[in-house]
Design a protein around this motif. Structure first.
Motif, mmCIF file in Angstrom:
data_model
loop_
_atom_site.group_PDB
_atom_site.id
_atom_site.type_symbol
_atom_site.label_atom_id
_atom_site.label_comp_id
_atom_site.label_asym_id
_atom_site.label_seq_id
_atom_site.Cartn_x
_atom_site.Cartn_y
_atom_site.Cartn_z
ATOM 1 N N CYS A 19 -4.371 5.182 4.942
ATOM 2 C CA CYS A 19 -5.523 4.347 5.300
ATOM 3 C C CYS A 19 -5.198 3.566 6.573
ATOM 4 O O CYS A 19 -4.038 3.280 6.866
ATOM 5 C CB CYS A 19 -5.839 3.334 4.188
ATOM 6 S SG CYS A 19 -6.002 4.050 2.551
ATOM 7 N N SER A 20 -6.229 3.197 7.281
ATOM 8 C CA SER A 20 -6.076 2.294 8.412
ATOM 9 C C SER A 20 -6.382 0.863 7.955
ATOM 10 O O SER A 20 -7.292 0.663 7.135
ATOM 11 C CB SER A 20 -7.038 2.696 9.538
ATOM 12 O OG SER A 20 -7.152 1.642 10.483
ATOM 13 N N ASP A 23 -10.025 0.041 8.006
ATOM 14 C CA ASP A 23 -10.993 0.770 7.186
ATOM 15 C C ASP A 23 -11.748 -0.162 6.247
ATOM 16 O O ASP A 23 -11.144 -0.995 5.555
ATOM 17 C CB ASP A 23 -10.282 1.837 6.342
ATOM 18 C CG ASP A 23 -9.881 3.061 7.142
ATOM 19 O OD1 ASP A 23 -10.505 3.309 8.188
ATOM 20 O OD2 ASP A 23 -8.950 3.767 6.709
ATOM 21 N N ARG A 24 -13.054 0.017 6.209
ATOM 22 C CA ARG A 24 -13.868 -0.615 5.163
ATOM 23 C C ARG A 24 -13.918 0.393 4.010
ATOM 24 O O ARG A 24 -14.447 1.488 4.168
ATOM 25 C CB ARG A 24 -15.265 -0.930 5.687
ATOM 26 C CG ARG A 24 -15.271 -2.073 6.700
ATOM 27 C CD ARG A 24 -16.565 -2.162 7.465
ATOM 28 N NE ARG A 24 -16.711 -0.994 8.354
ATOM 29 C CZ ARG A 24 -17.630 -0.897 9.311
ATOM 30 N NH1 ARG A 24 -18.476 -1.882 9.517
ATOM 31 N NH2 ARG A 24 -17.706 0.191 10.053
ATOM 32 N N ILE A 25 -13.371 -0.023 2.871
ATOM 33 C CA ILE A 25 -13.092 0.919 1.785
ATOM 34 C C ILE A 25 -14.024 0.695 0.599
ATOM 35 O O ILE A 25 -14.329 -0.439 0.229
ATOM 36 C CB ILE A 25 -11.632 0.767 1.322
ATOM 37 C CG1 ILE A 25 -10.671 1.140 2.468
ATOM 38 C CG2 ILE A 25 -11.336 1.631 0.096
ATOM 39 C CD1 ILE A 25 -9.209 0.864 2.152
ATOM 40 N N ASN A 48 -5.872 -3.775 3.629
ATOM 41 C CA ASN A 48 -7.271 -3.957 4.023
ATOM 42 C C ASN A 48 -7.880 -5.151 3.315
ATOM 43 O O ASN A 48 -7.704 -5.336 2.109
ATOM 44 C CB ASN A 48 -8.078 -2.702 3.690
ATOM 45 C CG ASN A 48 -7.466 -1.448 4.299
ATOM 46 O OD1 ASN A 48 -6.368 -1.076 3.936
ATOM 47 N ND2 ASN A 48 -8.166 -0.822 5.221
ATOM 48 N N ASP A 79 -15.984 3.055 5.776
ATOM 49 C CA ASP A 79 -15.312 4.080 6.579
ATOM 50 C C ASP A 79 -14.567 5.077 5.704
ATOM 51 O O ASP A 79 -14.336 6.214 6.115
ATOM 52 C CB ASP A 79 -14.286 3.433 7.522
ATOM 53 C CG ASP A 79 -14.908 2.392 8.418
ATOM 54 O OD1 ASP A 79 -15.800 2.748 9.192
ATOM 55 O OD2 ASP A 79 -14.489 1.210 8.324
ATOM 56 N N LEU A 80 -14.173 4.614 4.513
ATOM 57 C CA LEU A 80 -13.324 5.416 3.633
ATOM 58 C C LEU A 80 -13.775 5.254 2.193
ATOM 59 O O LEU A 80 -13.997 4.139 1.720
ATOM 60 C CB LEU A 80 -11.862 4.957 3.765
ATOM 61 C CG LEU A 80 -10.859 5.420 2.712
ATOM 62 C CD1 LEU A 80 -10.689 6.927 2.730
ATOM 63 C CD2 LEU A 80 -9.504 4.726 2.917
ATOM 64 N N LYS A 120 -17.374 10.152 6.733
ATOM 65 C CA LYS A 120 -16.519 9.150 6.095
ATOM 66 C C LYS A 120 -15.237 9.815 5.604
ATOM 67 O O LYS A 120 -15.237 10.959 5.149
ATOM 68 C CB LYS A 120 -17.232 8.502 4.901
ATOM 69 C CG LYS A 120 -18.640 8.005 5.202
ATOM 70 C CD LYS A 120 -18.676 6.946 6.278
ATOM 71 C CE LYS A 120 -20.112 6.435 6.484
ATOM 72 N NZ LYS A 120 -20.198 5.463 7.582
ATOM 73 N N LYS A 121 -14.145 9.091 5.695
ATOM 74 C CA LYS A 121 -12.884 9.631 5.174
ATOM 75 C C LYS A 121 -12.918 9.628 3.643
ATOM 76 O O LYS A 121 -13.620 8.810 3.021
ATOM 77 C CB LYS A 121 -11.711 8.799 5.696
ATOM 78 C CG LYS A 121 -11.454 8.990 7.191
ATOM 79 C CD LYS A 121 -10.274 8.170 7.669
ATOM 80 C CE LYS A 121 -10.647 6.705 7.824
ATOM 81 N NZ LYS A 121 -9.557 5.910 8.460
#
Length: 369
Positions: A19-20, A23-25, A48, A79-80, A120-121
Motif C-alpha cells: 500500500c502507499s 492511499d485512501r483505503i 494510512n 484508491d484501494l 482502483k487497486k
C-alpha cells in the motif's frame, strides 16, 4: 493469472508493503471478521490515516449489499479496496474496485454491461481455506429479487496482490473449515476432470485434491494444527487458480439452485451433490478419476469416492440442510437451472435435464430418508 501472490504465515502483518501511505483505503469484510478484531489488526499495520470500513457482507453477497459498499467507496473516493474474509467479502471487494469509479448500479454490470478497466487497486486476503477467490477473475452474487445466484467474470477481477496467510484461518470454526474445505476440494476436482482442462491445470488440481484430503479433517479436529492449516490454505489457492482457468462443472452448477432452495452456504450446497456427481461421472467415463485416485494413494476409484463420502459424513456437513420436501416439478426446475449453465456440461459424460432429474431424485431421497 496476473496476481502477485504472497503466501506464508505472518504475511498479512506486512500488508503495508503493498500500500502507499497516501492511499485512501476501504476494507470490505463481514461482521464476524470486524467483531473479532481481525480487520483492526491489519489496519494497525498500515501507515494510512484515511481508512474506511464496510463490514456488512453476508454469505452469498446480495446485489443490494454490493451497491451499499459501492456508495461508501464513492463517497470516500477510495484508491484501494482490501477484501478480507471468505469468498463473499473478496467477491464484493472485486466489484467495488472495478465499478466504484463508474456510473450506474451493480445490476447494470451483472446483467450485461462490461467492465472496461479497473481504476482502483485491489488486495485480497482470505481468512478461510476454500474459495480460492483471491486467484480468480470470477465473482458470485445473489439477486434476492429474482431469487438466483449469478456469476460475473472479467479479467479486471484479478487482484493486484493476494496475501494468503494461514494464521488468519486458525480461529475459523470447525463447521466453516469443513464447508470451505469441501468447496476447495470441489474446485480442484472439477478443474481436474473438466473436459476443457489442460495438463498444467490438471497438475495443480491433483496436488490440491491430494492436500485437501490429507489435511481437511485434521484442521476440522484441531484448528491449531499449523502444518495442516498451511497445507489446506495452499491447496485452496492452487484449486482456485486451476478452476479459474477452466471453470467449474456440474457440482457448482447444481450448487446455485441448491443454495436457493435450501438456503445453505455455498460449501454445503457443493457437498450435497459432490459424491453423486462423482459416481455419475465415473459411470459414464470409468477412467475419468483413475489417475487422480492413484495420485492420492487410493487403490481404486471406488475407494477414492468412498473416502470423500466418509469425510463429508464425519464432518457432519449435511446435517444443516433443512428437511424440505422437493417435488418432482421442483427437481426438474433445479435440473433445468443447472443444465442452462454452459459449464455444467464440462463434466465427463453427457448430461441433460432428464438424466439430471433422475440423479436428483435418487440422491435427494437418500439424503432425507
Amino acid at each position: 493469472m496476473p496476481v502477485n501472490i504472497q503466501f506464508g504465515e505472518g504475511k498479512a502483518k506486512r500488508i503495508d508493503q503493498f500500500c502507499s501511505p497516501k492511499d485512501r483505503i476501504l476494507f470490505v469484510c463481514d461482521p464476524v471478521i470486524e467483531q473479532m478484531g481481525v480487520r483492526k489488526k491489519l489496519s494497525d499495520n498500515l501507515k494510512n490515516g484515511d481508512i474506511s470500513v464496510f463490514s456488512d457482507v453476508e454469505p452469498n453477497p446480495s446485489v443490494h449489499t454490493v451497491n451499499k459498499a459501492l456508495r461508501i467507496a464513492k463517497e470516500n473516493k477510495i484508491d484501494l479496496c482490501i477484501g478480507l474474509g471468505g469468498g463473499s467479502s473478496m467477491d464484493t471487494a472485486k466489484a467495488v474496485a472495478c465499478i466504484s469509479s463508474e456510473d450506474g448500479s451493480f445490476e447494470d454490470y451483472l446483467y450485461g454491461k462490461q467492465v472496461v478497466k479497473r481504476r482502483k487497486k485491489l488486495i485480497l486476503i482470505p481468512t478461510t481455506a476454500g474459495t480460492g477467490s483471491e486467484c480468480t477473475c470470477v465473482g458470485v452474487y445473489t439477486d434476492t429479487e429474482k431469487n438466483r445466484k449469478t456469476g460475473y467474470r472479467t479479467p479486471y477481477f484479478y487482484c493486484d496482490t493476494a496475501i494468503i496467510d494461514p494464521e488468519l484461518t486458525y480461529s475459523v470454526p470447525s463447521s466453516v473449515t469443513a464447508a470451505t474445505g469441501i468447496d476447495a476440494f470441489t474446485h480442484a476436482l472439477e478443474a481436474y476432470w473438466n473436459t476443457s482442462s489442460n495438463s498444467l491445470c490438471r497438475g495443480a488440481a491433483m496436488y490440491a485434491c491430494r492436500d485437501v484430503l490429507k489435511n481437511l479433517y485434521s484442521c476440522y479436529e484441531d484448528p491449531q494444527n499449523k502444518a495442516a492449516r498451511s497445507s489446506l490454505s495452499h491447496a485452496s489457492m492452487l484449486g482456485g487458480w486451476a478452476f479459474g482457468q477452466v471453470r467449474t462443472t456440474l457440482v457448482h452448477a447444481l450448487s446455485f439452485p441448491f443454495a436457493d432452495y435450501f438456503h445453505v452456504p455455498h460449501g454445503i450446497a457443493c457437498a450435497l451433490s459432490l459424491v453423486p456427481v462423482m459416481r455419475y461421472a465415473v459411470s459414464n467415463e470409468p477412467a475419468c478419476l483413475a489417475e487422480l485416485a492413484c495420485f492420492c494413494s487410493y487403490s481404486s476409484t471406488k475407494d477414492f469416492i468412498t473416502d470423500v463420502e466418509n469425510m463429508i459424513t464425519k464432518m457432519d456437513l449435511l446435517s444443516s440442510i433443512p428437511d424440505i420436501h422437493i417435488s418432482p416439478a421442483e427437481m426438474r426446475d433445479i435440473a433445468e437451472k443447472a443444465c442452462a449453465l454452459e459449464y455444467a456440461h464440462l463434466v465427463p459424460g453427457d448430461i441433460d435435464v432428464e438424466r439430471l432429474t433422475v440423479l436428483l431424485h435418487d440422491f435427494l431421497r437418500r439424503v432425507f430418508e
